[in-house]
Scaffold this active site. Structure first.
Site, PDB file in Angstrom:
ATOM      1  N   SER A 148      55.781  53.101  68.218  1.00 43.69           N
ATOM      2  CA  SER A 148      54.919  54.137  69.264  1.00 43.69           C
ATOM      3  C   SER A 148      54.968  56.257  69.345  1.00 43.69           C
ATOM      4  O   SER A 148      56.202  56.161  68.891  1.00 43.69           O
ATOM      5  CB  SER A 148      54.901  54.222  71.133  1.00 43.69           C
ATOM      6  N   ARG A 166      -0.089  61.418  73.594  1.00 44.36           N
ATOM      7  CA  ARG A 166       0.169  60.684  75.135  1.00 44.36           C
ATOM      8  C   ARG A 166       1.623  60.719  74.849  1.00 44.36           C
ATOM      9  O   ARG A 166       2.131  60.582  76.064  1.00 44.36           O
ATOM     10  CB  ARG A 166      -1.133  59.884  76.487  1.00 44.36           C
TER      11      ARG A 166
END
Length: 486
Positions: free
Chosen positions: A415, A24
């Site tokens: 950055s 099941r």
């Protein structure tokens, strides 16, 4: 079920029945290997049984034998597996488990798909059994929907007469709400004798373990039924719906235990914590959070909202917000998120930061260092007090192998830097914004890895005529010409 005091609750053998097909579940994975709350179904049962310290554990396996045996060896190395090649019922499975042994003490038998059972309730059953001097005792529960369960038939004096399986039950039997949990404790010697007398005289043509109780009773033994306080513990799992139901019960149980122990969980219904996690008092957990695997969270940490931690260590005072972390160590007072992704091997030092849209993998970030936003850090060692500028990428993969980047103490990475591994940035060094750094930068130096800007005048008007950009450029050129004439 009230446990008597001062009784012998020793256990010689525990037998776990885990051979079922589990059709099941509609899965290629054996039923007992489906996971809920951080353990497999059989893993939960083994955990509860191991708390009883039995002299031996025997697990009857069948469907998916190799996978189940491998899993059991990993989580319970001392357990012995027994193969049931042909499914012949619970009685047959128990016969196989008892083959080759002659138990003289108590034998516990239970199913491998009951993840809600607790060591405490099993211990109470064993104490109840020993205190009463019974030949066999079965754990029962009053279930609000008994369909599918074996019914408990009691005599007028309340003693146990027999257990009737659903398919053999009469209409009168089916209105009984007290059901068999599938958990039994036996006198081992009596069980070994009685189980040889089982017959398959039933609608299924199988050997029922429940029939052993009747055999013992007819032989003069006394059998008993011990009614458990909470039927939820007895719930088995046969399909995906019941798996989810068990998960919800375990979630509520785990969260309740943690809150009683001093953990703040602001929305328990959306907070999922595995049974294998360890969380100290004064931790705060916000909604939509999943804490999985062997995660450990120390006191004062704040987790969530909408955060997943899998097998992570979070130290005191750290905060993890809207992030996904796997096998990472997050240091004391560190900050993570929002939207951070910490992968395996990440180690954040005390007071460090992995900020918004940052991904870190197999890297160490030193105490007080920060990777604030929009960066990727892979296979790196970053020292103390260093700042990694926005949009920095640690370029660790050359298409064949991974390479390491070393960044020293108090470094300032500009950055939009690209750090091409293998490369070392020395203590106190800088890199200029927008640099591609492919050579070592000595301590105290600044690495500049960008070419001089060149402006090609009139390029848009020549190469992109007819575009909005060209129209804007033309208007600007016209206004400037008018200004010059004026």
């Amino acid at each position: 079920m009230t446990p008597p005091k001062g009784t012998d609750s020793s256990l010689e053998c525990a037998i776990i029945l885990a051979a079922g097909e589990g059709t099941r579940m509609k899965s290629s994975l054996p039923k007992v290997l489906h996971e809920v709350a951080g353990r497999t179904l059989v893993g939960h049962v083994l955990h509860a049984v191991q708390g009883l310290s039995p002299q031996q554990i025997r697990v009857v396996v069948g469907s998916g034998r190799e996978k189940v045996e491998e899993h059991i060896a990993a989580i319970s190395p001392k357990a012995v597996t027994v193969f049931q090649e042909k499914r012949g019922g619970t009685g047959h499975a128990t016969q196989l488990a008892l083959a080759g042994i002659s138990p003289k003490g108590s034998v516990l038998v239970l199913a491998g798909d009951t993840p809600l059972l607790t060591t405490q309730s099993l211990s109470q059953l064993i104490s109840f059994h020993h205190n009463g001097g019974f030949s066999a005792s079965v754990m029962t529960a009053e279930h609000p929907d008994p369909t599918g369960y074996g019914r408990i038939i009691r005599a007028d004096d309340g003693s146990l007469l027999r257990i009737v399986e659903e398919k053999d039950a009469t209409d009168a039997d089916k209105i009984i709400f007290e059901v068999n949990s599938g958990v039994y404790i036996f006198d081992g010697a009596l069980l070994a004798s009685a189980i040889t007398k089982l017959t398959a005289n039933n609608s299924q043509g199988e050997l029922y373990l429940t029939d052993v109780l009747e055999i013992m009773r007819q032989a003069g033994g006394e059998v008993a039924a011990a009614l458990i306080d909470d039927y939820v513990e007895t719930l088995g799992v046969n399909d995906r719906e019941q798996l989810a139901e068990s998960g919800a019960y375990l979630r509520d149980r785990i969260n309740s235990d943690l809150m009683r122990a001093g953990v703040t969980i602001t929305d328990p219904t959306t907070t999922w914590i595995d049974a294998t996690a360890t969380i100290e008092s004064d931790v705060t957990i916000y909604p939509g959070t999943a804490i999985l695997g062997n995660t450990t969270i120390k006191s004062g940490a704040i987790i969530g909202p909408r955060t997943t931690l899998e097998s992570c260590t979070v130290l005191e005072g750290a905060r993890v917000v809207e992030s996904n972390c796997h096998e990472a160590v997050i240091g004391k007072d560190a900050q993570v998120g929002p939207y951070s992704y910490l992968r395996k091997g990440t180690k954040l030092g005390s007071g460090s930061k992995a900020g918004a849209f940052v991904e870190i993998k197999n890297s160490t970030v030193g105490d007080g260092s920060k990777v604030p936003h929009l960066s990727y850090v892979g296979d790196a060692k970053i020292g103390e007090g260093t700042n990694i500028g926005a949009a920095t990428v640690f370029v660790n993969y050359d298409g064949v192998e991974k390479h390491e980047t070393i960044v020293g103490d108090h470094v300032r990475i500009g950055s939009d830097s690209m750090l091409i591994a293998p490369v070392t940035i020395g203590d106190g060094a800088y890199t200029a914004a927008g640099s591609v750094i492919s050579e070592d930068v000595p301590p105290g130096a600044i690495g500049v890895g960008r070419s001089r800007q060149r402006n090609v005048l009139g390029w848009v008007l020549r190469k992109r005529s007819g575009t909005k950009s060209a129209e804007a450029a033309a208007r600007h050129a016209g206004s400037e010409n008018g200004h010059k004439r004026g």
